[in-house]
Design a protein around this motif. Structure first.
Motif, short mmCIF file in Angstrom:
data_model
loop_
_atom_site.label_atom_id
_atom_site.label_comp_id
_atom_site.label_asym_id
_atom_site.label_seq_id
_atom_site.Cartn_x
_atom_site.Cartn_y
_atom_site.Cartn_z
N ARG A 44 0.75 -1.21 0.08
CA ARG A 44 -0.11 -0.07 -0.09
C ARG A 44 0.90 1.20 -0.17
NH1 ARG A 44 -2.44 3.16 3.75
NH2 ARG A 44 -1.10 2.08 5.25
N GLU A 45 1.76 0.99 0.75
CA GLU A 45 2.71 2.29 1.09
C GLU A 45 3.51 2.77 -0.30
OE1 GLU A 45 2.72 4.14 3.94
OE2 GLU A 45 3.93 5.50 2.63
N LEU A 46 3.94 1.70 -1.01
CA LEU A 46 4.71 1.85 -2.18
C LEU A 46 3.69 2.25 -3.61
CD1 LEU A 46 7.30 -1.07 -2.01
CD2 LEU A 46 7.69 1.52 -1.72
N GLY A 47 2.46 1.89 -3.14
CA GLY A 47 1.44 2.34 -4.16
C GLY A 47 1.66 0.95 -5.38
N LEU A 48 1.71 -0.05 -4.65
CA LEU A 48 0.98 -1.22 -5.59
C LEU A 48 0.08 -2.01 -5.20
CD1 LEU A 48 4.85 -2.70 -4.81
CD2 LEU A 48 4.31 -1.39 -6.67
N THR A 49 -0.89 -1.28 -4.68
CA THR A 49 -2.32 -1.93 -4.87
C THR A 49 -2.81 -1.63 -6.04
OG1 THR A 49 -2.97 -0.32 -3.49
CG2 THR A 49 -2.53 -2.07 -2.30
N GLN A 50 -2.22 -0.94 -6.93
CA GLN A 50 -2.78 -0.56 -8.09
C GLN A 50 -1.83 -0.93 -9.27
OE1 GLN A 50 -2.22 3.63 -9.71
NE2 GLN A 50 -2.25 4.10 -7.41
N ASP A 51 -2.30 -1.10 -10.51
CA ASP A 51 -1.43 -1.50 -11.60
C ASP A 51 -0.73 -0.17 -12.29
OD1 ASP A 51 -1.73 -3.99 -11.23
OD2 ASP A 51 -3.33 -4.07 -12.57
N TRP A 52 0.45 -0.39 -12.40
CA TRP A 52 1.02 0.54 -13.35
C TRP A 52 1.48 0.17 -14.60
CZ3 TRP A 52 1.46 5.12 -10.74
CH2 TRP A 52 1.32 5.15 -9.35
N ALA B 110 2.03 5.73 -16.81
CA ALA B 110 2.47 6.47 -16.04
C ALA B 110 4.07 6.46 -15.75
CB ALA B 110 1.96 6.01 -14.56
N PHE C 167 3.30 -4.50 -12.70
CA PHE C 167 4.00 -3.70 -13.58
C PHE C 167 3.66 -4.24 -14.97
CE2 PHE C 167 6.18 -2.06 -9.97
CZ PHE C 167 6.01 -0.71 -9.85
N ARG D 55 4.97 -7.23 -8.87
CA ARG D 55 4.07 -6.38 -8.44
C ARG D 55 3.30 -5.32 -9.38
NH1 ARG D 55 2.26 -8.66 -3.72
NH2 ARG D 55 0.72 -9.14 -5.10
#
Lengths: 223, 223
Positions: free
Chosen positions: A77-85, A148, A110, A108
DNA sequence: GCATGTGAATAGATTCACAGCG
DNA sequence: CGCTGTGAATCTATTCACATGC
């Protein structure tokens, strides 16, 4: 400690390592891990692990350790990996192709959503299941494919130009593999990976070892 | 300041950047450069450039700047680039092949003197003009070809094993591209380049920007 | 006068050491 | 009692500011 106060850069750089170890640990069906164990596996110091994790909040249990699944979630969550990039690679040379083919990025969330070049011989080809498009299409694709992150794998001489086009296209995070210093506006995050610099750093330390043979630290037999 | 007292790690990591800029500057037939100019081109601060360079000795001229050629020589010598270095790549996947083909390594005397794999389909092939040999040949080649640097481009699961074999073969400087923590004895220098960690770091900073849209820094629309 | 070289000041990261809690 | 969480101490790196010397 709560949500917003931002995490030291050095800590941010280590969180992905902890995350990887935790994912492996979870695979082995281990439910709990101590800072000591995590430190050994990360090649770090237990106090550092605890301090790093403390920036996320207090997710450990005294006398027990950290719950592996909970920690995986909190770091992700902190790294922003609960979303896809989605990332775009510009420069379909050997390195660009290698990255496009690199399994383990999905590690994770990407995804490479675009491959770009200006060479007419490359445009239209398919690499790693992705069609190579002309760099001119980047701006529209950034919007359409929600890209992104931009990855630069062109020769040094074109790196700044490509970075400028990425910024113009709305990309605000760039990973630069070209051996060149690239400057971007303040609101754009840029990181570099420079293979030849890495080798030069190794050479320095290597020389210190072998160079000590002569009394005055002179150069050793060259080849 | 004289020869032996060793240079801070952070400075060592910047010297190759200065060197690259100086080489470009020399190409433009410019004989002298100020710390200010060097700093701008390196994306750094002039005081830092001066302090970094001061570790090499006093090679500037007050009121004038640094002699470009002299500085190129001094940095090269300090980094150990007045000799050639041979490297071995272990793991002939996409990344290993891309590195083998990467022009611009020669940027300062690095040569790939060996390519290794264990896959019988790859052993015997030629990549970038180099014959792929079985990993078992590494130890003899390290001696015969004076290989000083090992580059790991195998999957994470085999990285530690490959590192162990490199160390056993006498290699004391390793560049690891595998997404795994690899441990080596104290006398071996190891550095890592981890592509997926770099992306995760970018994701963190990216999230900070876009994640601010929601009041509490909650996750944004995932795709 | 102008740019280097460097002590001193500041900022940042790591490690120590122990109080606090389960 | 064991392991976390964290202030304090230490170490490393960056930046400032100015004396020094071409």
């Amino acid at each position: 400690m709560e949500d917003l106060p931002h995490i030291p850069e050095a800590t941010v750089a280590r969180l992905p390592i902890y995350l990887r170890i935790l994912l492996e640990t979870a695979d082995h069906e281990i439910g709990t891990i101590s800072s000591e164990r995590l430190a050994v596996q990360a090649g770090a110091n237990a106090a550092q692990v605890r301090k790093d994790l403390s920036y996320l909040g207090s997710y450990g249990t005294r006398g027990v350790g950290y719950d592996v699944e909970l920690l995986i979630f909190q770091i992700s969550r902190e790294l922003g990996l609960t979303q896809d990039w989605s990332a775009a690679i510009v420069g379909v040379g050997h390195l660009g192709q290698a990255l496009a083919n690199y399994r383990g990025f999905g590690e994770r969330g990407f995804r490479f959503a675009g491959l770009y070049d200006v060479d007419p011989r490359k445009v239209g080809e398919t690499v790693a299941g992705i069609e190579v498009r002309h760099l001119d299409s980047l701006a529209e694709d950034v919007v359409a494919r929600r890209i992104a992150i931009g990855v630069i794998t062109v020769p040094a001489s074109h790196a700044q130009e490509v970075a400028d086009r990425m910024v113009a296209a709305g990309i605000t995070a760039i990973l630069n593999f070209a051996p060149a210093v690239v400057t971007v506006p303040d609101d754009v995050t840029i990181r570099k990976v420079d293979l030849s610099i890495e080798l030069q750093i190794l050479a320095y330390y290597q020389q210190r070892k072998t160079g000590m043979t002569g009394l005055l630290g002179h150069r050793a037999a060259a080849l």
